[in-house]
Scaffold this active site. Sequence first.
Site, PDB file in Angstrom:
ATOM      1  CD  GLU A   1     -43.771  23.991  31.347  1.00 23.14           C
ATOM      2  OE1 GLU A   1     -42.742  24.293  31.493  1.00 23.14           O
ATOM      3  OE2 GLU A   1     -44.065  22.822  31.557  1.00 23.14           O
TER       4      GLU A   1
ATOM      5  CB  CYS B   1     -38.751  25.553  33.670  1.00 19.20           C
ATOM      6  SG  CYS B   1     -39.655  24.221  34.074  1.00 19.20           S
TER       7      CYS B   1
ATOM      8  CG  HIS C   1     -35.157  25.408  36.665  1.00 18.02           C
ATOM      9  ND1 HIS C   1     -36.300  25.792  37.044  1.00 18.02           N
ATOM     10  CD2 HIS C   1     -35.388  24.141  36.706  1.00 18.02           C
ATOM     11  CE1 HIS C   1     -37.339  24.955  36.885  1.00 18.02           C
ATOM     12  NE2 HIS C   1     -36.969  24.000  36.454  1.00 18.02           N
TER      13      HIS C   1
END
Lengths: 118, 360
Positions: free
Chosen positions: B94, B126, B249
């Site tokens: 990103e 993400c 994550h």
Amino acid sequence: MQVAKHWRMKAQRYYMGQDGVAPATTTQQNAEDFQFNGRGEIYSYSTVYDAPAGYEGQAPYTVALVKLQEGPLVTAQLTDIDEDELRIGLPVEMTTRKLLTEGEEGMIVYGYKFRPSF
Amino acid sequence: MTTLEQNNKDETLLRPVNPVGIVGYGAYVPRYRIEATEISRMWTGGKGGVPIKEKAVNGLDEDVTTMSIEAARNAVNRSQVNPHDIRAVWVGSESHPYAVKPTSTIVAEAIGAVPNTQAADWEFACKAGTEAMQAGIGLVGSGMGKYALSIGMDTAQGRPGDALEYTAAAGGAAIMLGPAAEAAVVINASFSYVSDTPDFWRRAHAQYPSHGDRFTGEPAYFKHVIGASETLMEKMGRTAADYRWVVFHQPNAKFPMRAAKMLGFQPEQYEAGLLSPRIGNTYSGAAMIGLTAILDVAQAGDRILMVSYGSGAGSDAFDLEVTEKIDEIRDRAAKTEDYIARRKLIDYATYARFRDKLKG
């Protein structure tokens, strides 16, 4: 705007190969491809405090003559290095970094620099 | 019919026609670190709690392109794949340096994969990197190409003073996908779980993202991470105890540890891949670089569960199994912990300069 020049030089900037001196143009037709392994040592260096146009944002930075393991000397900026680490003979390795950015809207030019070997 | 055969008939999980695996991997973490207490000193007089110890910061001459190139070179070196055989170079991020002009063509050129390759930039907050992995599995698994290079890399943006400034970090990983027969890690199956969830976003031309504060927890991170994990594990007929390693994550230290606990994982299963306390949240790179740290220490036969999360929102879950080839490829490039150990602390002023937060 130096788009054409940067584009012609991309082979050297990314690979440090193809003789490393002449641009990748027709003058190279008889040259053989050769790629350096990217490792060498600092032969000499100088730190730039009053940087030329386009590089002001990076000052102070150090430019070195790097003696490659294969023999040739190349000039390049050093990166990821502190002033107290600088010394002739320091083992360095090639890394690809931003060389300069042509203002807010221009192209970003990438190429090789050297950092202390891992 | 065995459970596995039944599962192969089940169309819930994502499985390619030809088995696919990881034939090489590479990490990158820049050299600079800023401690969370230094950020707290700036905005709370040092009195606020901090979510991690420190985060990795890219240098003045680094961006997602340069960092992807180094991770990609590490992955190429480990795999020993001829770059001309790489049929896709996909970069998920990103923080692509250009709004229009692919990061991936520059990476492909720098590793010598051009011109006979696909190249594209992926975006899904993400999880753009693991989305690129899912696509790479499809490309290799269908037989369209022998190798695909999927990268998750970020130089994440955090608004000065915002909660995200403590964690928004720089780093990521490259994963070389290829035939399972050559792989150091076989990908048994994967699963994606997505919904329209407005937990975090950045509008076009905005310099910093916006987020929904506490809304980023239960309905966003946990719902998708747990949803993807549970479905994958159930369809594979596995429980937490069947995995040697797990990596989620990691937007901070707390979320992945809590997700692990909810799913029944123990600290010894997640600690090797939990890097956020020491490097921060590397966004598209976070789950993938955690995986590289695990692969640096894993043994043949180990099973790994990797689950990404991207705001907006979705999770990709992967059931992985390490093969004996891991010992062959591991030492062909710098390890993830080598990059983490290469550490230079900076203060907030230097950080502000490196991250282009000073306006003249």
